[in-house]
Motif scaffolding. Structure first.
Motif, mmCIF file in Angstrom:
data_model
loop_
_atom_site.group_PDB
_atom_site.id
_atom_site.type_symbol
_atom_site.label_atom_id
_atom_site.label_comp_id
_atom_site.label_asym_id
_atom_site.label_seq_id
_atom_site.Cartn_x
_atom_site.Cartn_y
_atom_site.Cartn_z
ATOM 1 N N UNK A 184 52.059 2.872 -18.626
ATOM 2 C CA UNK A 184 52.320 4.333 -18.802
ATOM 3 C C UNK A 184 52.918 5.065 -17.578
ATOM 4 N N UNK A 185 53.477 4.422 -16.715
ATOM 5 C CA UNK A 185 54.010 5.030 -15.730
ATOM 6 C C UNK A 185 55.647 5.263 -15.729
ATOM 7 N N UNK A 186 55.985 6.435 -15.050
ATOM 8 C CA UNK A 186 57.533 6.578 -14.904
ATOM 9 C C UNK A 186 58.315 5.162 -14.479
ATOM 10 N N UNK A 187 59.392 5.108 -15.030
ATOM 11 C CA UNK A 187 60.171 4.165 -14.534
ATOM 12 C C UNK A 187 60.304 3.817 -13.118
ATOM 13 N N UNK A 188 60.116 2.881 -12.698
ATOM 14 C CA UNK A 188 59.998 2.004 -11.356
ATOM 15 C C UNK A 188 60.108 0.531 -11.443
ATOM 16 N N UNK A 189 60.552 0.071 -10.249
ATOM 17 C CA UNK A 189 60.632 -1.110 -10.187
ATOM 18 C C UNK A 189 59.381 -1.533 -9.002
ATOM 19 N N UNK A 190 58.801 -2.441 -9.157
ATOM 20 C CA UNK A 190 57.542 -2.856 -8.366
ATOM 21 C C UNK A 190 57.954 -3.637 -7.278
ATOM 22 N N UNK A 191 57.269 -3.500 -5.884
ATOM 23 C CA UNK A 191 57.627 -4.292 -4.813
ATOM 24 C C UNK A 191 56.269 -4.975 -4.280
ATOM 25 N N UNK A 192 56.527 -6.286 -4.180
ATOM 26 C CA UNK A 192 55.272 -7.015 -3.726
ATOM 27 C C UNK A 192 55.434 -7.781 -2.377
ATOM 28 N N UNK A 193 54.563 -8.240 -1.625
ATOM 29 C CA UNK A 193 54.704 -9.193 -0.724
ATOM 30 C C UNK A 193 54.265 -10.539 -1.076
ATOM 31 N N UNK A 194 55.005 -11.526 -0.628
ATOM 32 C CA UNK A 194 54.860 -12.951 -1.035
ATOM 33 C C UNK A 194 55.407 -14.071 0.055
ATOM 34 N N UNK A 195 54.438 -14.633 0.717
ATOM 35 C CA UNK A 195 55.228 -15.690 1.596
ATOM 36 C C UNK A 195 55.945 -14.951 2.823
ATOM 37 N N UNK A 196 55.281 -13.929 3.369
ATOM 38 C CA UNK A 196 55.910 -13.163 4.501
ATOM 39 C C UNK A 196 57.157 -12.333 3.899
ATOM 40 N N UNK A 197 57.567 -12.189 2.653
ATOM 41 C CA UNK A 197 58.854 -11.455 2.365
ATOM 42 C C UNK A 197 58.410 -10.403 1.364
#
Length: 456
Positions: free
Chosen positions: A306-319
């Protein structure tokens, strides 16, 4: 005769009956349902339980005479017959089309009474295979007050004690209802006090009161103490637990309930008990911060949250990775749902093209490919992920005569601010020149291209 057999066997012992044990000698004494039983013939690993067959006799039954067998079994309960259920205890009583039946053998699901007469017996028919069965009913015929001096030798007798109706499972005298397994209540009221002698079966979920707390049973139980055994889960109200710290024993009975755990707030997608937030997909974090560690359990989708449109960013294996579409459980670097993230800082003309960058203005210049015959390209309009040379959005800054024809290139001087010229390309071993604007027109097929290599 009974005790003479016991003396001759040389075996006088009392131990709890177990289905996997063998009782090879006549006169072996076991304890079952808090009563002592003696075997009248050898019993070998077949699970024959007291009092489900004439192999066992109640040791302290009055006026039993010679070894008269108890022909009735202790039933789990008197319930409506269910097609999907197995009735593994001989003597289980069920109701089918308004009539009561008793199981004569272990009955698997899908065998209803009265169509399988080898498995079920109508309780009004008291004889089968030469064995007399004790009549059984849980219908209160008299509800006479329980009397400690009365011998209740008919299974299913109904008495009233302390304002409640009770029925016996086998022969009894002086056993107080509510203080012995032989007596079971006809009706178990919800939120009544827990009683270690009552069998809380699996026909429904029971709510009991114990030490000022309410509990619900998870499965069939008898004697398991609420608050100690996993058979019981503590019951709390929606208002008590919604938004409070998560508890493994709390029952989250509705979706979108909130719980605090490990420093953040979570909401559940469906009813749950015992599943820890952060370790199960049923719980989702209320908010997601960019560049948090990736989790296989989290749903990365702004619509779901239920959030405004967005692309999520995550960290994984140092990137750092950026989400491309709805994803849960897709590992960054393995699945295309995640792309390497490049911060959208100010573009400098001549920098290498990056698939993750948004080129929001026209005429931004990039170099591509990264190795080999690197050249410069400019974009005609906003773009992201379109590879130069493989999409018309990107055009080469300069075109050298004699280069291979490319279906994505616009061959027109005005498109790149050059002086009027005709371009020369190679295709299928020949040189061609364009007569006018061209993009996608194949040399040798379209009249826009004229061959410079005349055939003799």
């Amino acid at each position: 005769m009974l005790f003479e057999e016991q003396r001759l066997s040389g075996f006088i012992s009392v131990r709890n009956w177990r289905a996997g044990d063998a009782y090879p000698m006549i006169g072996m004494i076991v304890k079952y349902l808090e009563r002592d039983w003696v075997n009248l013939r050898p019993v070998l690993f077949d699970g024959t339980m007291p009092p489900s067959s004439n192999a066992w006799e109640l040791l302290n039954k009055k006026d039993s005479g010679t070894s008269a067998a108890l022909g009735a079994a202790v039933s789990e309960t008197d319930v409506q017959w269910q097609q999907a259920r197995n009735y593994n205890i001989i003597g289980t009583v069920v109701t089918f089309n308004g009539l009561k039946y008793r199981s004569l053998i272990e009955v698997t699901g899908g065998n209803p009474p009265p169509y399988n007469q080898q498995a079920w017996q109508l309780l009004s028919d008291l004889k089968t295979a030469g064995t007399t069965l004790m009549p059984l009913t849980t219908e209160a015929k008299s509800s006479a007050e329980w009397n400690p001096q009365t011998i209740y030798d008919t299974r299913g007798a109904v008495v009233r004690y302390m304002g409640q109706d009770w029925t016996n499972s086998y022969w009894t005298q002086k056993d107080v209802p509510g203080e012995s397994l032989v007596w079971q209540p006809l009706v178990i009221a919800d939120e009544a006090a827990w009683n270690r002698y009552i069998i809380y079966d699996n026909t429904r979920t029971y709510t009991v009161l114990y030490k000022a707390k309410l509990y619900k049973n998870q499965y069939r139980t008898q004697g398991d103490e609420p608050g100690v055994s996993s058979a019981w889960l503590e019951v709390t109200s929606y208002a008590d637990i919604n938004g409070a710290n998560w508890s493994a024993t709390s029952q989250y009975t509705a979706p979108r309930m909130k719980a605090k755990h490990n420093g953040r707030t979570w909401y559940n997608l469906w009813p749950t008990t015992g599943q820890e937030p952060g370790a199960s997909g049923v719980w989702q974090p209320e908010t997601l911060l960019d560049e948090e560690p990736w989790s296989q359990f989290v749903i990365y989708d702004y619509k779901s949250r239920g959030e405004p449109e967005r692309n999520y960013r995550v960290t994984y294996q140092g990137r750092v990775w950026v989400q491309s579409w709805w994803t849960q459980g897709d590992t960054p670097g393995v699945n295309d749902a995640w792309k390497p993230y490049v911060a959208n800082t100010t573009h400098v003309n001549g920098n290498e093209w990056q698939a993750e960058r948004i080129y929001s203005s026209p005429n931004m210049i990039v170099t591509w490919p990264a190795t080999g015959s690197t050249r410069e390209w400019y974009n005609r309009f906003s773009t992201k992920g379109d590879t130069p040379g493989q999409n018309p959005v990107w055009q080469p800054v300069t075109i050298l005569d004699g280069e291979a024809w490319n279906t994505n290139v616009i061959y027109d001087a005005s498109a790149r601010g050059e002086s009027k010229r005709n371009y020369v390309v190679t295709y299928n071993g020949q040189r061609w020149t364009n007569q006018w604007y061209s993009q996608g027109d194949q040399p040798g097929v379209s009249s826009v291209w004229q061959s410079l290599d005349k055939k003799p």
